[in-house]
Design an enzyme around this catalytic site. Structure first.
Site, PDB file in Angstrom:
ATOM      1  N   ALA A 213       0.898  -1.263   0.023  1.00  0.00           N
ATOM      2  CA  ALA A 213       0.019   0.150   0.096  1.00  0.00           C
ATOM      3  C   ALA A 213       0.699   1.285   0.100  1.00  0.00           C
ATOM      4  O   ALA A 213       0.532   2.493  -0.164  1.00  0.00           O
ATOM      5  CB  ALA A 213      -1.066  -0.006   1.103  1.00  0.00           C
ATOM      6  N   GLU A 214       2.155   0.986   0.345  1.00  0.00           N
ATOM      7  CA  GLU A 214       3.025   2.576   0.264  1.00  0.00           C
ATOM      8  C   GLU A 214       4.601   1.931  -0.110  1.00  0.00           C
ATOM      9  O   GLU A 214       4.785   0.995   0.702  1.00  0.00           O
ATOM     10  CB  GLU A 214       2.948   3.269   1.399  1.00  0.00           C
ATOM     11  CG  GLU A 214       3.778   4.667   1.556  1.00  0.00           C
ATOM     12  CD  GLU A 214       3.690   5.271   2.465  1.00  0.00           C
ATOM     13  OE1 GLU A 214       2.433   5.695   2.902  1.00  0.00           O
ATOM     14  OE2 GLU A 214       4.389   5.534   3.448  1.00  0.00           O
ATOM     15  N   THR A 215       5.150   2.484  -0.997  1.00  0.00           N
ATOM     16  CA  THR A 215       6.550   2.107  -1.215  1.00  0.00           C
ATOM     17  C   THR A 215       7.083   3.102  -1.987  1.00  0.00           C
ATOM     18  O   THR A 215       6.298   4.265  -2.434  1.00  0.00           O
ATOM     19  CB  THR A 215       6.712   0.495  -1.764  1.00  0.00           C
ATOM     20  OG1 THR A 215       8.028   0.598  -1.994  1.00  0.00           O
ATOM     21  CG2 THR A 215       6.270   0.764  -3.335  1.00  0.00           C
TER      22      THR A 215
END
Length: 281
Positions: A213-215
């Site tokens: 969901a976040e990188t």
């Protein structure tokens, strides 16, 4: 409704496309609607921002402040972009869900999912048990309102691995994985770091779809070990990461978050994740 699906088959191959976006070729992007001074962006500013991102299938938001649920949906819907909504203030999740229901109105076809929190376990802001209870309560409140959308908690991969009950309570395992924070990982090996951590999450959350969901990778910040910030390093890292996540990852972010405060704990990179070359995707 389904979200991006990341099915990992040894040796780490991705499905050709996500079930939600069967023709998607680009990843999702994370977005916050704040000016540098922390004030709310006007609806026309949000629209202008998202119009620069045409062709990306999903935008992730983090909260309900600034009427962002309304403004982001209004900007995303005309360009065919789905929205992953978020609740950041966890003091009264029922109130936040009620606000989301009201603000989404009849636009649930634009909603991909709702994340309860973002790295709140990692930051020590809530216990895993309390977060699980809030996930369940939010899901029930939505179902009571005849709304069927996926509800998850998003946290760091290490928090999810340590407390797998959080992903079991979620409709999918939603994890933030940032190779940048590992001093043993250079931009050129960011993809391998992703593979390793995804495999650990998969083991901790059997049977769950895994969503990164976040990188991303910052272009400015303090060097720590092999992790070096820079435009060239950012582009190298993003190319390596997207080889692993394909169209199923969500990247931070299309713009710098200059409203944030830098600090030594984040190697003074907190503001500087804006992706100069979105063409890497």
């Amino acid at each position: 409704m389904q979200l991006y699906q990341l099915l990992l088959l040894l040796p780490f191959t991705l499905t050709a496309a996500s079930p939600l976006h069967p023709r998607a070729t680009k990843p999702g992007l994370a977005y916050s609607p704040y000016n540098a001074d922390g004030s709310c962006k006007k609806p026309e500013q949000v629209t202008a921002d998202l119009n620069k991102l045409k062709g990306f299938p999903l935008i992730r938001s983090y909260g309900t402040s600034c009427d962002q649920v309304k403004t982001i949906i209004a900007a995303a819907k005309p360009i065919g972009m789905k929205v992953m909504l978020g609740i950041y203030e966890l003091g009264d999740v029922s109130k936040e869900i009620s606000k989301i229901i009201a603000d989404v109105g009849g636009n649930w076809g634009s909603i991909d999912s709702i994340s309860i929190g973002n790295e709140h376990i990692h930051n020590g802001a809530i216990s895993p048990g309390d977060l699980v209870a809030k996930i369940s309560a939010a899901r029930k409140q939505l179902k009571d309102a005849k709304i069927n959308t996926k509800v998850v908690a998003t946290d760091t991969f290490d928090a999810i691995i340590k407390y797998p009950g959080v992903c079991q309570a979620s409709d999918f395992a939603s994890v933030n994985i940032h190779p940048w924070f590992d001093p043993n990982t250079a931009a050129s090996t960011a993809g391998q770091f992703m593979k390793n951590q995804i495999a650990r999450v998969e083991k901790a959350c059997p049977g769950k779809t895994i969503v990164v969901a976040e990188t991303g990778w910052p272009w400015k910040g303090d060097t720590h070990g092999k992790a070096v910030a820079g435009r060239q390093q950012q582009e190298t890292a993003l190319k390596e990461i997207v080889k692993v996540t394909g169209s199923t990852g969500i990247f931070l972010g299309p713009f710098d978050d200059t409203w944030k405060k830098d600090n030594p704990g984040s190697f003074n990179a907190e503001k500087w994740w804006g992706i100069a070359n979105l063409g890497v995707f």
